[in-house]
Design a protein around this motif. Structure first.
Motif, PDB file in Angstrom:
ATOM      1  N   LEU A  81       0.880  -1.170   0.000  1.00  0.00           N
ATOM      2  CA  LEU A  81       0.000   0.000   0.000  1.00  0.00           C
ATOM      3  C   LEU A  81       0.915   1.217   0.000  1.00  0.00           C
ATOM      4  N   LYS A  82       0.677   2.158  -0.931  1.00  0.00           N
ATOM      5  CA  LYS A  82       1.570   3.298  -1.085  1.00  0.00           C
ATOM      6  C   LYS A  82       0.841   4.606  -0.806  1.00  0.00           C
ATOM      7  N   GLY A  83       1.609   5.548  -0.254  1.00  0.00           N
ATOM      8  CA  GLY A  83       1.108   6.890  -0.032  1.00  0.00           C
ATOM      9  C   GLY A  83       2.181   7.901  -0.365  1.00  0.00           C
ATOM     10  N   ASP A  84       2.029   9.122   0.138  1.00  0.00           N
ATOM     11  CA  ASP A  84       2.966  10.212  -0.143  1.00  0.00           C
ATOM     12  C   ASP A  84       4.249  10.009   0.661  1.00  0.00           C
ATOM     13  N   GLY A  85       5.231   9.332   0.039  1.00  0.00           N
ATOM     14  CA  GLY A  85       6.518   9.120   0.700  1.00  0.00           C
ATOM     15  C   GLY A  85       6.593   7.882   1.565  1.00  0.00           C
ATOM     16  N   TRP A  86       5.575   7.025   1.515  1.00  0.00           N
ATOM     17  CA  TRP A  86       5.611   5.801   2.329  1.00  0.00           C
ATOM     18  C   TRP A  86       5.056   4.612   1.560  1.00  0.00           C
ATOM     19  N   THR A  87       5.620   3.452   1.874  1.00  0.00           N
ATOM     20  CA  THR A  87       5.172   2.185   1.294  1.00  0.00           C
ATOM     21  C   THR A  87       5.092   1.161   2.410  1.00  0.00           C
ATOM     22  N   LEU A  88       3.922   0.609   2.617  1.00  0.00           N
ATOM     23  CA  LEU A  88       3.716  -0.411   3.632  1.00  0.00           C
ATOM     24  C   LEU A  88       3.491  -1.759   2.956  1.00  0.00           C
ATOM     25  N   THR A  89       4.238  -2.762   3.399  1.00  0.00           N
ATOM     26  CA  THR A  89       4.107  -4.113   2.871  1.00  0.00           C
ATOM     27  C   THR A  89       3.502  -5.010   3.934  1.00  0.00           C
ATOM     28  N   ALA A  90       2.450  -5.742   3.572  1.00  0.00           N
ATOM     29  CA  ALA A  90       1.815  -6.672   4.507  1.00  0.00           C
ATOM     30  C   ALA A  90       2.674  -7.930   4.642  1.00  0.00           C
ATOM     31  N   LEU A 143      -1.424  -9.778  10.611  1.00  0.00           N
ATOM     32  CA  LEU A 143      -0.475  -9.181   9.677  1.00  0.00           C
ATOM     33  C   LEU A 143       0.457  -8.236  10.418  1.00  0.00           C
ATOM     34  N   CYS A 144       1.714  -8.180  10.005  1.00  0.00           N
ATOM     35  CA  CYS A 144       2.606  -7.094  10.355  1.00  0.00           C
ATOM     36  C   CYS A 144       2.729  -6.194   9.125  1.00  0.00           C
ATOM     37  N   PHE A 145       3.198  -4.976   9.339  1.00  0.00           N
ATOM     38  CA  PHE A 145       3.346  -4.041   8.222  1.00  0.00           C
ATOM     39  C   PHE A 145       4.756  -3.467   8.214  1.00  0.00           C
ATOM     40  N   ALA A 146       5.480  -3.679   7.119  1.00  0.00           N
ATOM     41  CA  ALA A 146       6.851  -3.185   6.985  1.00  0.00           C
ATOM     42  C   ALA A 146       6.848  -1.858   6.242  1.00  0.00           C
ATOM     43  N   LEU A 147       7.479  -0.851   6.837  1.00  0.00           N
ATOM     44  CA  LEU A 147       7.607   0.458   6.209  1.00  0.00           C
ATOM     45  C   LEU A 147       8.913   0.463   5.410  1.00  0.00           C
ATOM     46  N   GLU A 148       8.798   0.329   4.107  1.00  0.00           N
ATOM     47  CA  GLU A 148       9.955   0.056   3.262  1.00  0.00           C
ATOM     48  C   GLU A 148      10.989   1.176   3.278  1.00  0.00           C
TER      49      GLU A 148
END
Length: 268
Positions: A112-121, A132-137
């Motif tokens: 899931l992507k936003g303004d300057g961030w990407t979260l991976t489930a 789920l955990c969420f990794a902030l790439e």
């Protein structure tokens, strides 16, 4: 953002995270349905867009505020699958949230992507099957929900909690190179791989304790808890019993133990 729901199982309360420093944010684990927490989140979000409301799992200290926050912000609820089950015994943590209804469920590895961030489930079943955990790439951070906490090991409660899945999920995290963990309860974890390795060792030690106890004869779960958890807070006895059961179910699946009339013993 800390919700005001402290307990023997949540420490100071459930921590909600706002991710993003640009025009939009993601909200991870909105928390229990409390008006004060909702007001605090809305104030902290300010005039930024909420791109998504993400839940690591559906225990009632994590997901119930998702719907009110979605209504207030217009954001979609995204993350774990819906799951609401009855427990087979007294729970050591908050029971399931049967009101949770995600607009989108993330699969393992989906982003899931936003303004300057990407979260991976990152699928991490064990504490619950839908966790789920969420990794902030962009930063090497991981939001670990209840899978890895900053103050205690998580409870694994059958039938949905599964010790074999939990151990596999821990091994999965140990193979990663995340820089820091942000759990839903407790302080940030700055030595993730070391802590995960220690938690894996702790569970294996519990398994060895069970096998040692059963080596002297058949025992009930309360008898195992009494022998294994010396000095345990009385409020945590039920949770300890469920964790012992999770180990026993795993050992039974592997053919190492069996039970008769609530007494567990080593297989012949």
């Amino acid at each position: 953002m800390l919700a005001d729901n402290p307990s023997a199982f949540t420490l100071h309360g459930t921590q909600t995270y706002l991710v993003g420093a640009g025009s939009d944010v993601a909200v991870i684990d909105p928390g229990p349905n409390e008006d004060e927490h909702l007001d605090a989140l809305i104030a902290a979000i300010g005039d930024r867009k909420v791109a998504a409301i993400l839940c690591t799992h559906t225990h009632r200290d994590h997901s119930p505020l998702a719907a009110p926050l979605a209504q207030a912000t217009g954001a979609p609820v995204i993350g774990c699958a819906a799951l609401a089950l009855d427990s087979i015994g007294p729970r050591g943590d908050a029971p399931f949230d049967d009101s949770y209804a995600p607009d989108r469920v993330l699969a393992d590895g989906e982003q899931l992507k936003g303004d300057g961030w990407t979260l991976t489930a990152i699928a991490t079943p064990g504490h619950t099957s839908n966790h789920l955990c969420f990794a902030l790439e962009e930063t090497g951070a991981m939001f670990t929900g209840d899978h890895v906490m900053g103050w205690s090991t998580t409870v694994v409660i059958p039938p949905d909690g599964d010790m074999a899945q939990y151990m596999a999920s821990m091994e999965k995290l140990h193979e990663r190179e995340d820089r820091i963990y942000y759990p839903a309860h407790g302080a940030p974890v700055t030595n993730p791989r070391q802590l995960v390795r220690g938690m894996i060792g702790h569970r294996r030690q519990r398994e060895r304790q069970i096998l040692k106890q059963l080596g002297t004869g058949a025992k009930t779960i309360p008898e195992l808890v009494q022998a294994m958890y010396v000095g345990l807070d009385s409020r945590l006895v039920g949770a300890a019993g469920m964790s012992v059961m999770a180990h026993l179910v795993d050992l039974e699946t592997r053919g190492t133990v069996c039970s008769t009339n609530d007494h567990w013993r080593l297989t012949d």
